[in-house]
Design an enzyme around this catalytic site. Structure first.
Site, PDB file in Angstrom:
ATOM      1  N   HIS A 133       0.803  -1.225   0.000  1.00 31.35           N
ATOM      2  CA  HIS A 133       0.000   0.000   0.000  1.00 31.35           C
ATOM      3  C   HIS A 133       0.839   1.280   0.000  1.00 31.35           C
ATOM      4  O   HIS A 133       0.549   2.228   0.739  1.00 31.35           O
ATOM      5  CB  HIS A 133      -0.945  -0.001   1.209  1.00 31.35           C
ATOM      6  CG  HIS A 133      -2.054  -1.015   1.122  1.00 31.35           C
ATOM      7  ND1 HIS A 133      -2.524  -1.523  -0.063  1.00 31.35           N
ATOM      8  CD2 HIS A 133      -2.803  -1.620   2.094  1.00 31.35           C
ATOM      9  CE1 HIS A 133      -3.508  -2.383   0.172  1.00 31.35           C
ATOM     10  NE2 HIS A 133      -3.689  -2.469   1.472  1.00 31.35           N
ATOM     11  N   HIS A 207      -9.794   2.315   0.349  1.00 32.38           N
ATOM     12  CA  HIS A 207      -9.712   1.208   1.305  1.00 32.38           C
ATOM     13  C   HIS A 207     -10.759   1.289   2.420  1.00 32.38           C
ATOM     14  O   HIS A 207     -10.442   1.047   3.589  1.00 32.38           O
ATOM     15  CB  HIS A 207      -8.302   1.167   1.894  1.00 32.38           C
ATOM     16  CG  HIS A 207      -7.844  -0.188   2.325  1.00 32.38           C
ATOM     17  ND1 HIS A 207      -8.421  -0.875   3.371  1.00 32.38           N
ATOM     18  CD2 HIS A 207      -6.868  -0.984   1.856  1.00 32.38           C
ATOM     19  CE1 HIS A 207      -7.788  -2.029   3.525  1.00 32.38           C
ATOM     20  NE2 HIS A 207      -6.840  -2.125   2.624  1.00 32.38           N
ATOM     21  N   GLU A 336     -11.529  -3.510  -2.939  1.00 33.22           N
ATOM     22  CA  GLU A 336     -10.586  -2.519  -3.460  1.00 33.22           C
ATOM     23  C   GLU A 336     -10.437  -2.704  -4.967  1.00 33.22           C
ATOM     24  O   GLU A 336      -9.852  -3.686  -5.416  1.00 33.22           O
ATOM     25  CB  GLU A 336      -9.236  -2.684  -2.761  1.00 33.22           C
ATOM     26  CG  GLU A 336      -9.319  -2.566  -1.246  1.00 33.22           C
ATOM     27  CD  GLU A 336      -8.202  -3.332  -0.535  1.00 33.22           C
ATOM     28  OE1 GLU A 336      -7.029  -2.991  -0.718  1.00 33.22           O
ATOM     29  OE2 GLU A 336      -8.506  -4.288   0.195  1.00 33.22           O
TER      30      GLU A 336
HETATM   31  C1  GLA Z   1      -5.320  -5.121   1.970  1.00 31.80           C
HETATM   32  C2  GLA Z   1      -4.439  -6.302   1.959  1.00 31.80           C
HETATM   33  C3  GLA Z   1      -4.552  -7.040   3.253  1.00 31.80           C
HETATM   34  C4  GLA Z   1      -4.262  -6.126   4.407  1.00 31.80           C
HETATM   35  C5  GLA Z   1      -5.158  -4.932   4.351  1.00 31.80           C
HETATM   36  C6  GLA Z   1      -4.804  -3.923   5.391  1.00 31.80           C
HETATM   37  O1  GLA Z   1      -6.598  -5.441   1.736  1.00 31.80           O
HETATM   38  O2  GLA Z   1      -4.683  -7.159   0.875  1.00 31.80           O
HETATM   39  O3  GLA Z   1      -3.662  -8.119   3.256  1.00 31.80           O
HETATM   40  O4  GLA Z   1      -2.920  -5.729   4.370  1.00 31.80           O
HETATM   41  O5  GLA Z   1      -5.097  -4.318   3.105  1.00 31.80           O
HETATM   42  O6  GLA Z   1      -4.720  -4.457   6.650  1.00 31.80           O
END
Ligand code: GLA
Length: 371
Positions: A133, A207, A336
């Site tokens: 991220h 997110h 997402e």
């Molecule tokens: C995304 C990732 C997960 C996790 C979340 C945040 O969705 O795919 O593995 O890292 O973000 O906690």
């Protein structure tokens, strides 16, 4: 109409500093308020977008984060359907990307490394040995510029951020614009644009952790995903490169299934990228979520080729969020819209490389309704 502090009139909308202002006739409203300060003193504002159907989206400048989303249930009773904190402090101290814009690259890049035009780039490793991220200080942890948008029929805020060459290891100055807009059709749209001066990977997403009941866990939510295949992952949640059909597996959401129905068969819970049927480009349906008790539904359409379905597996009851709610495992789920994880290292996946002179564009629409 009362006046509270500074008031600006934008295309029939009243932009007000403080609470208690209503617009003249359109039913749509944009308000802004102080939301706190970062430890370095930087001020953070929160904007509230409302429509005539009773929806309210509050988005703050830190992380361009959706902090609350009030949506009526089938009885007309409003409820907040996204997880998060009441104040800025929680977001600064410990947020698993609650409601934020994620970038420069949403999801993982294996070992934080990729080769582009013969040059090896090393990014921050902030998820074991992998990059997640956008790194240690991704787009979720920066303060964005914000301005109301002059557009008929919607209440909208334009966020912009300049990510400097070398930030978190990425090449190129990347100018990013994200617009959140709310319409009277109960559509919350998030549109993205980015331009660079050096070739760079870009993969922006949003997110939010949704819980359409506004309480409890999401295992009883029904979910449909317009996807016939997903990208299996290794133990570090990096795609293996395979594109595997969902048919006959717990990943088959081509018809609606409760999130909890087959989750025990998926090690760790759902945290996978689904390959959307339409393959990206044109705006098309990605998912439909429905919560039986409240009757709330959310349809997601997107121009992106992928959808990361994350069932809130890492929530473990250590976070107490809005209204004193303890966020236990599966208290919310994320959908997402994105390109596939680790694409810079996967030649078989759609490219995420943005080059100078080209414009990165992406659009995702969340449409709310009841049944
Ligand atoms: C995304 C990732 C997960 C996790 C979340 C945040 O969705 O795919 O593995 O890292 O973000 O906690």
């Amino acid at each position: 109409m009362k006046s509270f502090g500074k008031i600006l009139l934008v295309c029939g909308f009243v932009i007000a500093a403080g609470a208690g202002i209503s617009s003249g006739g359109t039913g749509m409203d944009i308000k802004t308020q102080a939301f706190g300060r970062l430890p370095d003193g930087t001020a953070v504002e929160v904007y509230s977008l409302t429509n005539e159907k009773g929806l309210e989206a509050r988005i703050m400048t830190y992380g361009a984060t959706l902090v609350s989303l009030e949506v009526p249930d089938r009885m007309g009773k409003a409820g907040d359907i996204v997880l998060g904190y009441e104040s800025l402090d929680g977001y600064i101290k410990n947020s698993p990307y609650f409601g934020s814009i994620v970038g420069r690259y949403g999801n993982r890049i294996a070992k934080g490394k990729f080769i582009l035009d013969g040059v090896t780039y090393t990014l921050a490793a902030n998820n074991g040995e992998n990059h997640l991220h956008g790194g240690i200080k991704g787009f979720d942890k920066v303060v964005w510029n914000a301005e109301p948008v002059r557009e008929e029929g919607v209440a909208a805020i334009k966020f912009s951020y300049l990510s400097r060459d070398g930030e978190e290891g990425y090449p190129g100055n990347l100018a990013v614009v994200v617009i959140y807009s709310l319409s009277n059709d109960n559509e919350l749209k998030i549109s993205y644009e980015a331009r660079t001066d050096k070739a760079t990977p870009v993969n922006l997403t949003h997110h939010s952790y949704f819980n359409l009941a506004g309480e409890g866990d999401v295992l009883g939510h029904e979910l449909m995903i317009a996807s016939d295949a997903y990208t299996p992952v290794d133990s570090g949640l990096i795609p293996t490169g395979e594109i595997r059909p969902v048919m006959g597996t717990p990943f088959d959401f081509t018809s609606p299934h409760a999130i909890g129905e087959r989750i025990a068969k998926v090690e760790g819970g759902y945290d996978h990228n689904f390959v959307l049927r339409k393959g990206g480009g044109e705006l098309s349906r990605a998912a439909l979520a429905a919560e039986p008790k409240s009757g709330r539904t959310m349809e997601i359409t997107t121009t992106e080729p992928g959808l990361q379905f994350y069932s809130g597996n890492f929530l473990d009851g250590t976070i107490t969020g809005k209204g004193g709610r303890v966020y236990s495992k599966h208290a919310g789920f994320c959908l997402e819209t994105q390109h596939f994880p680790d694409s810079p290292n996967k030649p078989g996946f759609p490219s995420t490389i943005l080059r100078p002179g080209r414009v990165y564009k992406s659009l995702t629409v969340h449409k709310f309704s009841t049944r």
